[in-house]
Design a protein around this motif. Structure first.
Motif, PDB file in Angstrom:
ATOM      1  N   ARG A 294      -9.565 -10.599  -6.343  1.00  0.00           N
ATOM      2  CA  ARG A 294      -8.903  -9.875  -7.422  1.00  0.00           C
ATOM      3  C   ARG A 294      -7.453  -9.591  -7.051  1.00  0.00           C
ATOM      4  N   LYS A 295      -6.730  -9.093  -8.029  1.00  0.00           N
ATOM      5  CA  LYS A 295      -5.327  -8.767  -7.766  1.00  0.00           C
ATOM      6  C   LYS A 295      -5.296  -7.438  -7.019  1.00  0.00           C
ATOM      7  N   THR A 296      -4.583  -7.387  -5.913  1.00  0.00           N
ATOM      8  CA  THR A 296      -4.519  -6.127  -5.177  1.00  0.00           C
ATOM      9  C   THR A 296      -3.087  -5.598  -5.203  1.00  0.00           C
ATOM     10  N   THR A 297      -2.961  -4.310  -5.510  1.00  0.00           N
ATOM     11  CA  THR A 297      -1.650  -3.649  -5.429  1.00  0.00           C
ATOM     12  C   THR A 297      -1.805  -2.481  -4.469  1.00  0.00           C
ATOM     13  N   VAL A 298      -0.688  -1.904  -4.076  1.00  0.00           N
ATOM     14  CA  VAL A 298      -0.754  -0.790  -3.126  1.00  0.00           C
ATOM     15  C   VAL A 298      -1.528   0.376  -3.728  1.00  0.00           C
ATOM     16  N   LEU A 299      -1.256   0.686  -4.998  1.00  0.00           N
ATOM     17  CA  LEU A 299      -1.936   1.819  -5.630  1.00  0.00           C
ATOM     18  C   LEU A 299      -3.440   1.554  -5.693  1.00  0.00           C
ATOM     19  N   ASP A 300      -3.786   0.323  -6.066  1.00  0.00           N
ATOM     20  CA  ASP A 300      -5.195  -0.052  -6.183  1.00  0.00           C
ATOM     21  C   ASP A 300      -5.891   0.117  -4.830  1.00  0.00           C
ATOM     22  N   VAL A 301      -5.256  -0.382  -3.774  1.00  0.00           N
ATOM     23  CA  VAL A 301      -5.845  -0.293  -2.431  1.00  0.00           C
ATOM     24  C   VAL A 301      -5.978   1.165  -2.015  1.00  0.00           C
ATOM     25  N   MET A 302      -4.919   1.963  -2.235  1.00  0.00           N
ATOM     26  CA  MET A 302      -4.977   3.365  -1.776  1.00  0.00           C
ATOM     27  C   MET A 302      -5.977   4.180  -2.590  1.00  0.00           C
ATOM     28  N   ARG A 303      -6.112   3.854  -3.862  1.00  0.00           N
ATOM     29  CA  ARG A 303      -7.080   4.589  -4.672  1.00  0.00           C
ATOM     30  C   ARG A 303      -8.505   4.233  -4.244  1.00  0.00           C
ATOM     31  N   ILE A 330      -5.125  12.187   6.670  1.00  0.00           N
ATOM     32  CA  ILE A 330      -5.421  10.795   6.312  1.00  0.00           C
ATOM     33  C   ILE A 330      -4.303   9.900   6.818  1.00  0.00           C
ATOM     34  N   LEU A 331      -4.689   8.767   7.378  1.00  0.00           N
ATOM     35  CA  LEU A 331      -3.700   7.746   7.720  1.00  0.00           C
ATOM     36  C   LEU A 331      -4.156   6.437   7.087  1.00  0.00           C
ATOM     37  N   ASN A 332      -3.312   5.871   6.235  1.00  0.00           N
ATOM     38  CA  ASN A 332      -3.628   4.564   5.644  1.00  0.00           C
ATOM     39  C   ASN A 332      -2.800   3.497   6.333  1.00  0.00           C
ATOM     40  N   ILE A 333      -3.462   2.462   6.826  1.00  0.00           N
ATOM     41  CA  ILE A 333      -2.728   1.323   7.388  1.00  0.00           C
ATOM     42  C   ILE A 333      -2.776   0.221   6.338  1.00  0.00           C
ATOM     43  N   ILE A 334      -1.633  -0.079   5.738  1.00  0.00           N
ATOM     44  CA  ILE A 334      -1.588  -1.073   4.668  1.00  0.00           C
ATOM     45  C   ILE A 334      -1.020  -2.362   5.235  1.00  0.00           C
ATOM     46  N   GLN A 335      -1.757  -3.451   5.041  1.00  0.00           N
ATOM     47  CA  GLN A 335      -1.302  -4.751   5.552  1.00  0.00           C
ATOM     48  C   GLN A 335      -0.890  -5.636   4.391  1.00  0.00           C
ATOM     49  N   GLY A 336       0.112  -6.434   4.616  1.00  0.00           N
ATOM     50  CA  GLY A 336       0.464  -7.428   3.606  1.00  0.00           C
ATOM     51  C   GLY A 336       1.879  -7.242   3.081  1.00  0.00           C
ATOM     52  N   GLU A 337       2.126  -7.898   1.932  1.00  0.00           N
ATOM     53  CA  GLU A 337       3.491  -7.871   1.369  1.00  0.00           C
ATOM     54  C   GLU A 337       3.652  -6.594   0.561  1.00  0.00           C
ATOM     55  N   VAL A 338       4.282  -5.625   1.155  1.00  0.00           N
ATOM     56  CA  VAL A 338       4.367  -4.310   0.506  1.00  0.00           C
ATOM     57  C   VAL A 338       5.807  -3.837   0.469  1.00  0.00           C
ATOM     58  N   ASP A 339       6.200  -3.335  -0.673  1.00  0.00           N
ATOM     59  CA  ASP A 339       7.521  -2.751  -0.817  1.00  0.00           C
ATOM     60  C   ASP A 339       7.387  -1.233  -0.633  1.00  0.00           C
ATOM     61  N   PRO A 340       8.154  -0.631   0.279  1.00  0.00           N
ATOM     62  CA  PRO A 340       7.987   0.810   0.536  1.00  0.00           C
ATOM     63  C   PRO A 340       8.092   1.679  -0.721  1.00  0.00           C
TER      64      PRO A 340
END
Length: 460
Positions: A294-303, A330-340
């Motif tokens: 599926r399409k993953t976005t930062v918000l989608d992953v964090m939610r 909470i600490l989220n480690i986000i991997q991939g192409e992410v814009d701060p």
């Protein structure tokens, strides 16, 4: 400056998840099963020396010590294609190979008698690193070697290396109770409640950070989310190794922040005893799962990370409790192409919608560490995330362990094997003391939900 970590794998479970972890690390760093750097892996943006060191002929050797009291699992590893990867001097098997018979007391006393030889290996590894940061211990708390010998090693590490961090990945037993056992968790080890209680005391007192891997939840995730009917050990260990490798990516692909372990865990642990962390990971896929990308976005992953069903710890379904429990950090480690900027927007959305409920006495912050993905491993999703969270509901695991322990202890069931060991020959005070320590831990987690936790701590 590399902050090296030495991995100690104890017992059947510890060696199995450790083996999966090293397989994953080799893939991510472009190292072949023989330890040789592959042709394509020359980009050099990663730090291999956190977990590996180089031999004289340039091949990579894991900073890993494999300990077990019976040979089966280690023999499997040493006969696999990765047999040349490990340093054979770092493999320690007990001479008689009888194992600990799933008995904590036996594992602990064998650890005591083999202490010299085991710590020779550990000291040699520690002396061979430039700036050792700490130890990572993988084990299970229910069996004999991982729990008993693991407890002994934990105590001695805290004693010998007081300034070094000790982080453990501890596998908690499956606790879904079956009706005919009088409600005690299903396990193939009948004395598991005793083993767990005695190990929990050491995890509370001697470890700096415990990442809880709960078999109940891992099985639930494999069957509900990945639709695997009867998950095998290999599939569960695959989940575990994913968590372990992602939680160390910021150490291995260093950026400006979170590039050492202390920087990762110090914001998560406010007071020394509240150091049991739960994890969540998304998006979860299996190898055969190319259909539902599926399409993953930062918000989608964090939610998704904040949804209980993605948590790798099963904390029961008590509704009343769920409203009181809250996140400590909470600490989220986000991997991939992410814009701060996306991260910032996602955090605002989560705050507006009050998706996470935080402690009243501290800052309500979700920290985000952005991390690179390995260029040598292709993944189907653009963004993936791991959450390390300190949450007060983890105490329900300890309450369950105490409940199971009390049921057996009340009847003095299955204690003969324990009494045979020197430690319990004069009495079972050690067990009741361990229960006392776990009881205090539960009380501390309960107190952490209330606004007056800090003054409660001063009065203790």
């Amino acid at each position: 400056m590399p902050c090296e970590m030495i991995m100690l794998q104890l017992g059947q479970c510890g060696n199995q998840i450790g083996f999966e972890f090293w397989k994953k690390l080799c893939r991510e760093h472009g190292i072949s099963p023989e330890g040789i750097l592959q042709e394509h892996a020359t980009e050099g943006i990663d730090r291999k020396d956190v977990f590996f060191y180089q031999a004289d002929d340039e091949h990579y050797i894991p900073r890993s010590v494999l300990l077990d009291l019976e040979p089966r699992v280690i023999n499997t590893i040493m006969n696999s294609e990765y047999k040349k990867l490990y340093n054979p001097e770092n493999v320690y098997l007990a001479k008689d190979g009888g194992g600990a018979g799933n008995n904590w007391a036996s594992g602990f006393s064998q650890g005591e008698s083999l202490h010299e030889e085991v710590f020779d290996i550990i000291d040699r590894e520690a002396d061979g690193s430039d700036s050792l940061e700490g130890f990572v211990l993988t084990h299970s708390i229910a069996g004999g070697t991982g729990s008993g010998m693991g407890s002994y090693v934990l105590e001695k590490l805290a004693d010998r290396y007081p300034k070094k961090l000790v982080q453990t990945y501890s596998v908690f037993p499956n606790q879904e109770s079956s009706g005919d056992m009088g409600g005690i968790g299903v396990s193939d080890v009948v004395v598991q409640p005793y083993n767990s209680m005695l190990t929990l005391k050491r995890l509370t007192q001697a470890a700096d950070c415990v990442v809880v891997l709960d078999n109940t939840a891992l099985n639930r995730i494999a069957s509900d989310r990945l639709h695997i009917q009867n998950p095998s050990f290999a599939q569960i260990n695959e989940l575990v190794s994913t968590i372990m490798s992602v939680s160390t990516t910021t150490l291995r692909y260093p950026s400006f922040m979170n590039n050492d372990l202390i920087g990762l865990i110090s914001p998560l642990i406010p007071t020394p005893r509240l150091h049991f962390l739960m994890t969540g990971y998304t998006p979860l896929t299996t190898d055969q799962d190319h259909a539902n990308i599926r399409k993953t976005t930062v918000l989608d992953v964090m939610r998704r990370l904040l949804q209980p069903k993605n948590m790798m710890v099963s904390t029961g379904s008590d509704r009343d409790r769920a409203t009181k429990d809250c996140y400590i950090s909470i600490l989220n480690i986000i991997q991939g192409e992410v814009d701060p900027t996306q991260v910032h927007k996602s955090l605002q959305r989560i705050r507006e919608r009050k998706l996470a409920n935080f402690i009243p006495w501290g800052p309500a912050s979700i920290q985000v560490a952005l991390s690179r993905k390995s260029p040598y491993v292709s993944t189907s999703h653009r963004v993936s995330g791991l959450m390390l969270a300190n949450h007060t509901s983890i105490s329900s695991l300890f309450e369950r362990a105490m409940r199971d322990y009390d049921k057996l202890r009340k009847r003095n069931a299955f204690l003969d094997q324990f009494r045979k060991e020197k430690m319990f020959a004069d009495g079972l005070e050690e067990m009741d003391e361990s229960r006392e320590v776990v009881q205090q831990l539960v009380e501390e987690y309960n107190a952490a939900r209330k606004p007056d936790y800090l003054s409660w701590g001063l009065n203790q």
